[in-house]
Every structure is written in C-alpha cells, then in structure tokens.
Design a protein around this motif. Structure first.
Motif, PDB file in Angstrom:
ATOM      1  N   ASN A   2       0.921   2.938  18.313  1.00  0.00           N
ATOM      2  CA  ASN A   2       1.445   2.577  19.626  1.00  0.00           C
ATOM      3  C   ASN A   2       0.558   3.156  20.735  1.00  0.00           C
ATOM      4  OD1 ASN A   2       2.162   5.274  20.162  1.00  0.00           O
ATOM      5  ND2 ASN A   2       4.219   5.001  19.334  1.00  0.00           N
ATOM      6  N   ILE A   3       0.897   2.876  21.981  1.00  0.00           N
ATOM      7  CA  ILE A   3       0.040   3.287  23.092  1.00  0.00           C
ATOM      8  C   ILE A   3      -0.037   4.806  23.233  1.00  0.00           C
ATOM      9  CG2 ILE A   3       1.846   3.130  24.867  1.00  0.00           C
ATOM     10  CD1 ILE A   3      -0.392   1.876  26.704  1.00  0.00           C
ATOM     11  N   THR A  30      -2.493  -6.284  21.045  1.00  0.00           N
ATOM     12  CA  THR A  30      -1.515  -7.179  20.437  1.00  0.00           C
ATOM     13  C   THR A  30      -0.152  -6.528  20.592  1.00  0.00           C
ATOM     14  OG1 THR A  30      -1.865  -6.144  18.283  1.00  0.00           O
ATOM     15  CG2 THR A  30      -3.171  -8.103  18.765  1.00  0.00           C
ATOM     16  N   ARG A  31       0.888  -7.342  20.504  1.00  0.00           N
ATOM     17  CA  ARG A  31       2.233  -6.815  20.707  1.00  0.00           C
ATOM     18  C   ARG A  31       3.125  -7.164  19.530  1.00  0.00           C
ATOM     19  NH1 ARG A  31       3.684  -5.029  26.041  1.00  0.00           N
ATOM     20  NH2 ARG A  31       1.934  -5.296  27.462  1.00  0.00           N
ATOM     21  N   THR A  32       4.072  -6.276  19.314  1.00  0.00           N
ATOM     22  CA  THR A  32       5.074  -6.541  18.280  1.00  0.00           C
ATOM     23  C   THR A  32       6.064  -7.558  18.829  1.00  0.00           C
ATOM     24  OG1 THR A  32       6.549  -4.798  19.059  1.00  0.00           O
ATOM     25  CG2 THR A  32       4.875  -4.170  17.413  1.00  0.00           C
ATOM     26  N   GLU A  33       6.969  -8.038  17.991  1.00  0.00           N
ATOM     27  CA  GLU A  33       7.987  -8.988  18.446  1.00  0.00           C
ATOM     28  C   GLU A  33       8.849  -8.393  19.550  1.00  0.00           C
ATOM     29  OE1 GLU A  33      10.300 -10.900  15.429  1.00  0.00           O
ATOM     30  OE2 GLU A  33       8.534 -11.271  14.185  1.00  0.00           O
ATOM     31  N   SER A  34       9.019  -7.069  19.530  1.00  0.00           N
ATOM     32  CA  SER A  34       9.831  -6.423  20.562  1.00  0.00           C
ATOM     33  C   SER A  34       9.024  -6.065  21.809  1.00  0.00           C
ATOM     34  CB  SER A  34      10.517  -5.179  19.991  1.00  0.00           C
ATOM     35  OG  SER A  34       9.556  -4.316  19.428  1.00  0.00           O
ATOM     36  N   ARG A  40      -5.477  -0.914  17.260  1.00  0.00           N
ATOM     37  CA  ARG A  40      -6.212  -0.765  16.011  1.00  0.00           C
ATOM     38  C   ARG A  40      -7.208   0.393  16.156  1.00  0.00           C
ATOM     39  NH1 ARG A  40      -9.319  -5.981  16.271  1.00  0.00           N
ATOM     40  NH2 ARG A  40      -9.362  -5.192  18.358  1.00  0.00           N
ATOM     41  N   PRO A  41      -7.741   0.883  15.071  1.00  0.00           N
ATOM     42  CA  PRO A  41      -8.765   1.935  15.166  1.00  0.00           C
ATOM     43  C   PRO A  41      -9.961   1.524  16.036  1.00  0.00           C
ATOM     44  CG  PRO A  41      -7.991   1.758  12.910  1.00  0.00           C
ATOM     45  CD  PRO A  41      -7.364   0.616  13.671  1.00  0.00           C
ATOM     46  N   GLU A  42     -10.328   0.240  15.989  1.00  0.00           N
ATOM     47  CA  GLU A  42     -11.444  -0.231  16.830  1.00  0.00           C
ATOM     48  C   GLU A  42     -11.113  -0.101  18.317  1.00  0.00           C
ATOM     49  OE1 GLU A  42     -10.017  -3.176  14.622  1.00  0.00           O
ATOM     50  OE2 GLU A  42     -10.686  -1.638  13.242  1.00  0.00           O
ATOM     51  N   ASP A  43      -9.841  -0.313  18.673  1.00  0.00           N
ATOM     52  CA  ASP A  43      -9.423  -0.175  20.066  1.00  0.00           C
ATOM     53  C   ASP A  43      -9.549   1.279  20.518  1.00  0.00           C
ATOM     54  OD1 ASP A  43      -8.684  -2.918  20.125  1.00  0.00           O
ATOM     55  OD2 ASP A  43      -6.696  -2.423  19.325  1.00  0.00           O
TER      56      ASP A  43
END
Length: 158
Positions: A2-3, A30-34, A40-43
């Motif tokens: 998460n952030i 990217t976002r979850t359904e909620s 990601r590790p690349e981020d």
C-alpha cells in the motif's frame, strides 16, 4: 504494497507520492476494487530514484527527464551527463551568489560597532541596497572593491 508501505520503503512521504502521481511524474498506481493504491517493487525503486535526485537538488522537470532516460535502455549517457553538468553549473552559480552574500554580511557586521549607539551601518546598508543586477553586471561592478558588487555601502553617512 500500500502507499504507506511504499512511502516507508522509498523514503518518500505519502503526500509527495500522491503529488508525484498528480503531476504525472510517477504513473498512477493500480488500485484494488476498494480503491486502495497498490505499489510494485518497481514503483518503489522509481520513487527512490526520484528521492535521490531531489536530494541532489534536481528540479522536477529535470527529474522527469532523468526518469525517462533511466527507463530507456537505449539512452545515450551523453544526455544524462549533459543534465548532470547543467545542474552542477547551476549549483556552482548559487554557491558563488551565496559567497557574495556572505561577504556582504561579513563586511556590514564588521563595520557595525555593536554598542549602544543608534547608528548602524548594517541597517543603513540594507536601506541603500540596489536591486540585484544581472550576473555580468555584478561581475563588472566588483572591481570597485568593498561591497559595491552588492549595492551596499558600509560607509557611515556624515
């Protein structure tokens, strides 16, 4: 992750991660359904890159260009070097400017008696200071000695 986890792992605050996404420096996560952001590790690696570039004082526009070069495996190292040397030149100019400011303040402080008298060359110098000239004009006026390059005179008025 998460952030909050991405912020801890990268050393970039949650607020700045959101800001970088809002201005397009970083792609939106990217976002979850909620609706929660997922990183990601690349981020996180890219966020560390941005943090390191910010620590070196690169402006956001140059960081964006550096990120593009970092991601481009067919880049020319000459482009990266050009950016780094341009930034170095800007830093060196700021250092010269700060040194001139330091010289001016040192001269004004030396001219002030620092006692109970109301006369103060520091205040007088600040009230007489001319607006900054272009760098080439400042260099030309430095030959006059003293603090004339900054437009401040520490000479007491008669």
């Amino acid at each position: 992750m998460n952030i909050g986890d991405a912020a801890k792992a990268s050393g970039v605050s949650v607020k700045m991660i959101r800001h970088y996404e809002a201005i397009g420096l970083m792609p939106s996560a990217t976002r979850t359904e909620s609706g929660y952001r997922v990183y990601r590790p690349e981020d996180v690696h890219a966020l560390r890159f941005v943090r390191n570039a910010r620590d070196l004082g690169f402006p956001l526009a140059e960081i964006e260009e550096l990120l593009g070069l970092w991601r481009d495996r067919e880049r020319s190292s000459a482009d990266v070097k050009r950016l780094a040397l341009g930034h170095l030149a800007a830093i060196e100019q700021k250092v010269r400017t700060l040194q001139a400011v330091g010289e001016t303040l040192r001269h004004l402080a030396k001219a002030c008696h620092g006692d109970g008298r109301p006369e103060c060359p520091i205040l007088q110098g600040l009230s007489e200071r001319e607006p900054p000239a272009a760098p080439s004009a400042r260099r030309a006026s430095r030959s006059g000695g003293g603090l004339r390059h900054s437009g401040i005179s520490a000479e007491p008025r008669g």
